[in-house]
Write an enzyme that holds these catalytic residues in place. Structure first.
Site: not given
Length: 198
Positions: A176-178
C-alpha cells in the site's frame, strides 16, 4: 521480507547484507548503480556504472578519466549513486565527495579484467564521437597487435574513483506504498539514523 532497519546503526553493515542478497537473486549486474555528476554548466548528468569495491573508505568504480563523467568529476569532485533491485523491491542511495583511488588499486583491478576489455580501455576515446562500429573494432585490433604477446598495462587515463558517502538512504517497498525508509548521515563519531515517512 524484513527491512533490517532496526538491527544496526551502521549503514555499511546494512549495505553489505542487502548487496549479498542482491548478488544471490539478481540475474544481471547486482552491483549496477546509477551515478550522478554535475557538468560545467551545473546541470546533473547520470549513467549506470558498476560498483567494483566497497569498504569503510567508500564506494569504488573505474572509468576513463577523459570521459564525460571523468571530466565532470575533475571539475566537481562529488557524486550521488542509487542501486535499485527490482526483484528485491529495494534501493539504496548514497552521496558524497569523490577522490581518485591509488594507482596500485587501479592497476590491481585493471589486471582482473578480460584482455578484450583491457584493449578496449586503450582503444576507446570514451564519450567522444565515433564514426562507425568498424572504426572501434579496428582500434581494438590495432591495440591487440600492439600488445601482441604482452598483457596490456593500465592506460594512464583509466582510473578509479571512490565516493566517500556522507549520507545513505535505504528504501524497502512495502504494501500500500507504506514503504520503509531510513537515512544515515555521517557525523564525527558515527552516524545519525532517522526513519522517514514514505
Amino acid at each position: 521480507m524484513s527491512s533490517d532497519f532496526d538491527a544496526t546503526r551502521d549503514p555499511y553493515v546494512l549495505f553489505d547484507a542487502w548487496m549479498a542478497e542482491a548478488r544471490a537473486s539478481e540475474i544481471n549486474d547486482p552491483n549496477a548503480m546509477a551515478l550522478a555528476t554535475v557538468d560545467s554548466d551545473g546541470l546533473p548528468d547520470v549513467r549506470v556504472v558498476l560498483l567494483n569495491g566497497l569498504d569503510r573508505r567508500g564506494l569504488v568504480f573505474f572509468t576513463n578519466a577523459e570521459s564525460a563523467k571523468g571530466v565532470e568529476l575533475e571539475g566537481q569532485p562529488k557524486a550521488a549513486v542509487v542501486f535499485h533491485w527490482k526483484s528485491l523491491r529495494r534501493q539504496i542511495r548514497a552521496r558524497g565527495p569523490v577522490s581518485e583511488v591509488t594507482a596500485e588499486e587501479a592497476d590491481a583491478y585493471f589486471a582482473t579484467r578480460p584482455r578484450i576489455s583491457r584493449l578496449g580501455a586503450w582503444a576507446s576515446q570514451q564519450s567522444r564521437p565515433l564514426g562507425s562500429r568498424a572504426e572501434l573494432e579496428a582500434a581494438v585490433a590495432a591495440r591487440d597487435a600492439e600488445f601482441d604477446g604482452r598483457e596490456p598495462p593500465r592506460p594512464p587515463h583509466w582510473k578509479g574513483y571512490r565516493i566517500a558517502p556522507v549520507a545513505f538512504e535505504f528504501w524497502q517497498d512495502m504494501p500500500y506504498r507504506l514503504h520503509d525508509r531510513v537515512t544515515f548521515v555521517a557525523r564525527s563519531d558515527g552516524w545519525d539514523k532517522t526513519r522517514l515517512y514514505p
